[in-house]
Design an enzyme around this catalytic site. Sequence first.
Site: not given
Length: 811
Positions: A399, A448
């Site tokens: 993440h 991301c």
Amino acid sequence: MTSVSQDSHDNLLNINFLKESQLKRLCGCLDKANSKGWRKLGETVNTDRRFKVSLDDIEMCSLKVLEVEGSPSRSLLRLMGDRGCTLGDLAEFLRMMGHTEALQCLKPGIEILIQPQSGSVIAGHSIRLSCYAAGTSTVQYQWFKAKEEVPGGSSPDLVLSPVQLQDAGFYICRVNCGLASVQFSQWAQVDVLDVMPSYGMMSLPSEGRLRVVIQPKAQSLLMGDGLYLECGAVGRPLPQYQWYRNGVPLKNANKRKFNILYSMLEHQGRYRCEISCGTEKTWSSEVDVLVGPKSSFQFSGAMECSEDDFFVIGQSNSLEKPYATDKVALLIGNMSYQNHPQLKAPMVDVYDLTNLLRQLNFKVVSLLDLTESEMRNAVEEFLSLLHKGVYGLLYYAGHGYENFGNSFMVPVDAPNPYRSGNCLCVQSILKLMQEKETGLNVFLLDMCRKRNFHDKDMPNVMLKVTANIVFGYATCQDAEAFELSSSGFTNGVFIKFLKGRLLEDEKITVLLDRVAEDMGQFDPTKGKQALEIRSSLSERRSLTDPILPGDCLDVSQAHSLLWAKAHELPESMTLNFECGVKIKMGFAAEFSNVLVIYTSIVKKPEEMSYCQAHLINLSDLDPKMMNKETPEETGSYLLSGSLPQHCLYTRLSSLQKLKEKLVFTVCLQAEFTSLEEQVQWTMEVDIGKPLIAKLDLHRPTRRNSCQLTCNMPHSPCPSPIPSPGAERLPPHQIPCLHPQSCNSHLHVYEPLYGAAGCFGNVHTHSDYPYLYENAPYSPYAPLPSVPIETTDDVEDMQNVLMDSLHFFNQP
């Protein structure tokens, strides 16, 4: 009903259906020029009206001796078979001739079903040679190395574990079936590679997979010096080699080692080796060999120069290609998040990238599932390995987010929602790398880059204006990165295409441009994910550049020792119990923080009918992961092909959390024929701090850690307090709280707060479990750090796509 014996059934078999091995032995007996040869057989058969053999037939068979490898006996037997002759008939003719040797050839005897296969293996690991045969009675085996019997080699499988350098050589197995039947297997060659721990600590490929573990080294020579190049690969069957200079194959250069006793100017050039193993092929890294005339290094007696002057004259002026003083890589894959959706691909990506970087001579530390303090300390250790001219590479999968042009990596213990104080700023790490005067800084960020609206802090990272910085972002700014979900092993989209290009001898930005083009042709993520490259590269630097030590040799050696310290495995050991049982214990590593312990009983008293040894008192380990009969049951899928069989296996992950020496108990349980109750013995084992545990990454983050590089809230130390204010936000202000529209063809889901996982009642991962060796695996099962063997075939992944491949966002 009348029963018919097997022998009676065989006697009715037409001789044209004889096994080739039997037919070859029989013809060898009958082709001999004596009174019991094939002519005598023809005369004997001629007395039987059923299979009359004429003189013309005999003459036709005799002409076979004029053919290469021609056999009159084979021609005669084929003629007899065409006329209906059975094994029973042939046996009767041979008895009439008194040919007992030929009669023995008609017995089924021995048929070798599985031949041993040559292979190449790293010293300290294991290799298995197998020879399986079938016979009319009990089959016995004996292995030989050259002409010497292998002690204890009396079973179908010959296991060399751990393999020593002296185990290299040729092996053959003798198979006996009774006193008369003896056959030998094919020869099998075992090549043992002497590899530094930088290669041996990580997992080996499964059977048949090719992997380069010894790379050639660049050289600067004087005319007349010896040129010695070496490369080596592990794989089965035995890898084959072909050396090239300047793209042209060299004649008779098909060994692992390429030597020229006296180098000349024409021997200068770029060398690399093509390595093949079965249908699989790969290349070694390409290296420069420079050859200078001796006259350019001769000085008059009145001239004085230092060793430093000689180094400049001999190397700097003639070396056209850039070089590194060392290569170091830190790979972090975070999957098992405590407060955020789980990910799958990082473990696969870290594994694949580790193997590829090792082929490029990088010192690689690969770590799975790190907390904030562990990540900070791992980065600090990584920075300690850098010095002037070193190529430093940081890869992160997990993440992440990007605010104000700064990228943040999210640890597995980050609160929900997280802010910069809970994460690591990539640009802060770059600032400290610049201070080390590194030759190349490469950041590969597979995460991301969406904006984090919970983080309002404005970073203030003051970077120097330096060259040779390359960022490879798996996706564009304010976009997600994707991972593939299928019924097999899989990568994230970025690594799926990067691993096919990484070994190319190209400028790093050119290489990444090609990866971007490959990704752009991938229909499932076209328009959703695109590789972004940012670079200040001012030279043609590539990951394949050679390593040439610089002026700081002492510093380099000290850093190498520090790195090797984090990759030391415990030595294998033998445990001797007072009851006479002897247990062998070995160790293997999957990643820098994942250890596998395997035990086997190698000796027990005859009066002992049963015994088994278990590891106990490992309080920090899930008991379900201990003392399993196969590595797969513990989650160790990568090592299943290289670990010895018939052991009990225990897998230890997250070794970075180990604060004290690893001490456990081996419990031996045994049963005796003279006793009704089971007897038990215990022995305590201390293996110290294995692998990355030696570096104490669990320690509190130091005040001068990698985060003290800028005046911003995420420095200088980790924040255990969740970011405030999130609970006061109305739902419509929380980004990505609900799934967006789902493309029914691609099955692409938008993330929950930028993360792949579960959307309301839609459990995307659990609907499509992974399969390991036909066994299902769910990411929510207690196997948080299971590395995966993956295929290198992009086409294979495309085919899986056509069978309902699904994608999930991986922030």
